[in-house]
Design a protein around this motif. Sequence first.
Motif, mmCIF file in Angstrom:
data_model
loop_
_atom_site.group_PDB
_atom_site.id
_atom_site.type_symbol
_atom_site.label_atom_id
_atom_site.label_comp_id
_atom_site.label_asym_id
_atom_site.label_seq_id
_atom_site.Cartn_x
_atom_site.Cartn_y
_atom_site.Cartn_z
ATOM 1 N N VAL A 152 7.190 -55.724 33.786
ATOM 2 C CA VAL A 152 6.083 -55.481 34.464
ATOM 3 C C VAL A 152 4.799 -55.362 33.284
ATOM 4 O O VAL A 152 3.663 -55.385 33.775
ATOM 5 C CB VAL A 152 6.192 -54.762 35.423
ATOM 6 C CG1 VAL A 152 6.303 -53.185 34.958
ATOM 7 C CG2 VAL A 152 5.054 -54.782 36.407
ATOM 8 N N ARG A 153 5.212 -54.780 32.111
ATOM 9 C CA ARG A 153 4.223 -54.336 31.346
ATOM 10 C C ARG A 153 3.385 -55.454 30.794
ATOM 11 O O ARG A 153 4.266 -56.397 29.964
ATOM 12 C CB ARG A 153 4.955 -53.485 30.044
ATOM 13 C CG ARG A 153 5.501 -52.062 30.734
ATOM 14 C CD ARG A 153 5.819 -51.283 29.423
ATOM 15 N NE ARG A 153 6.275 -49.879 29.865
ATOM 16 C CZ ARG A 153 7.278 -49.488 29.710
ATOM 17 N NH1 ARG A 153 8.518 -50.484 29.919
ATOM 18 N NH2 ARG A 153 7.732 -48.139 30.184
ATOM 19 N N TYR A 154 2.082 -55.423 30.672
ATOM 20 C CA TYR A 154 1.314 -56.490 29.884
ATOM 21 C C TYR A 154 0.011 -56.020 29.653
ATOM 22 O O TYR A 154 -0.414 -55.013 30.278
ATOM 23 C CB TYR A 154 1.143 -57.681 31.147
ATOM 24 C CG TYR A 154 0.587 -57.410 32.250
ATOM 25 C CD1 TYR A 154 -0.952 -57.619 32.507
ATOM 26 C CD2 TYR A 154 1.249 -57.107 33.473
ATOM 27 C CE1 TYR A 154 -1.507 -57.043 33.755
ATOM 28 C CE2 TYR A 154 0.547 -56.905 34.857
ATOM 29 C CZ TYR A 154 -0.850 -56.884 34.687
ATOM 30 O OH TYR A 154 -1.596 -56.701 36.004
ATOM 31 N N ASP A 155 -0.476 -56.804 28.572
ATOM 32 C CA ASP A 155 -1.971 -56.148 28.002
ATOM 33 C C ASP A 155 -2.721 -57.570 28.039
ATOM 34 O O ASP A 155 -2.402 -58.338 27.122
ATOM 35 C CB ASP A 155 -1.838 -55.520 26.905
ATOM 36 C CG ASP A 155 -3.171 -55.103 26.359
ATOM 37 O OD1 ASP A 155 -4.208 -55.524 26.978
ATOM 38 O OD2 ASP A 155 -3.180 -54.536 25.055
ATOM 39 N N LEU A 156 -3.583 -57.896 28.841
ATOM 40 C CA LEU A 156 -4.209 -59.178 28.830
ATOM 41 C C LEU A 156 -5.557 -59.241 28.025
ATOM 42 O O LEU A 156 -6.028 -60.375 27.593
ATOM 43 C CB LEU A 156 -4.814 -59.548 30.258
ATOM 44 C CG LEU A 156 -3.721 -59.578 31.360
ATOM 45 C CD1 LEU A 156 -4.494 -60.073 32.751
ATOM 46 C CD2 LEU A 156 -2.612 -60.778 31.242
#
Length: 207
Positions: free
Chosen positions: A77-81
């Motif tokens: 679930v971890r994301y950095d757009l």
Amino acid sequence: MLSGRRNKRNSSVGTILAFGILILIGSCSDIYEQKEVEYLLPKGQHMSKRLGGFPNDKSGTLKSDVLDFTARFDESVRYDLGNRNQDDINKLFGFSDCNSLHHENSVRFGWRYSLVKDMVEIFSYAYTNGVVGYHHMGDIAIRETAHYQIQIVGDKFYLLLNGEMKQEVERGTNCEVGLYYKLYPYFGGDEPAPHDISIYIKEIFTQ
């Protein structure tokens, strides 16, 4: 002597039959036990895929006045757009309302990953007569199984998180007759999933 042998034989047969019935009952109960289902948000896509069982079986309508389920997010679930789309609200689970398309009338739980908190932020997310509204309901830790519920009561929806009523949402007008089709996990917002993301949902059905 013969009578004694027959009694022993009948007793053994009875024991075997009883044991077989218990096994049968146990296996039948498994049929009705609801299993946790993995929904995959594939990299570069918005729509989720149901894994296991029937991958394309995501159609369905709500057959009661309550949508009740648990959900958890794993480390994917971890994301950095790296842009303002980081604040977009993704969709978890919900349903349409008023025999209309979900961009007209619907209610869902929404979510997004917070880089600052390293947690999943949970929202109410609803369209009422074509107008979207949302509200922050709380934060969930990664790997935590949380309980979600949407209740239909008259002209309102009530959204509960972990058994606590968090948000009240007005339903659209002219909703005397409702057909509620389910709305499954969706990434975005504007931007598709940056990598594969898994969400695990277990529906709870009550009579």
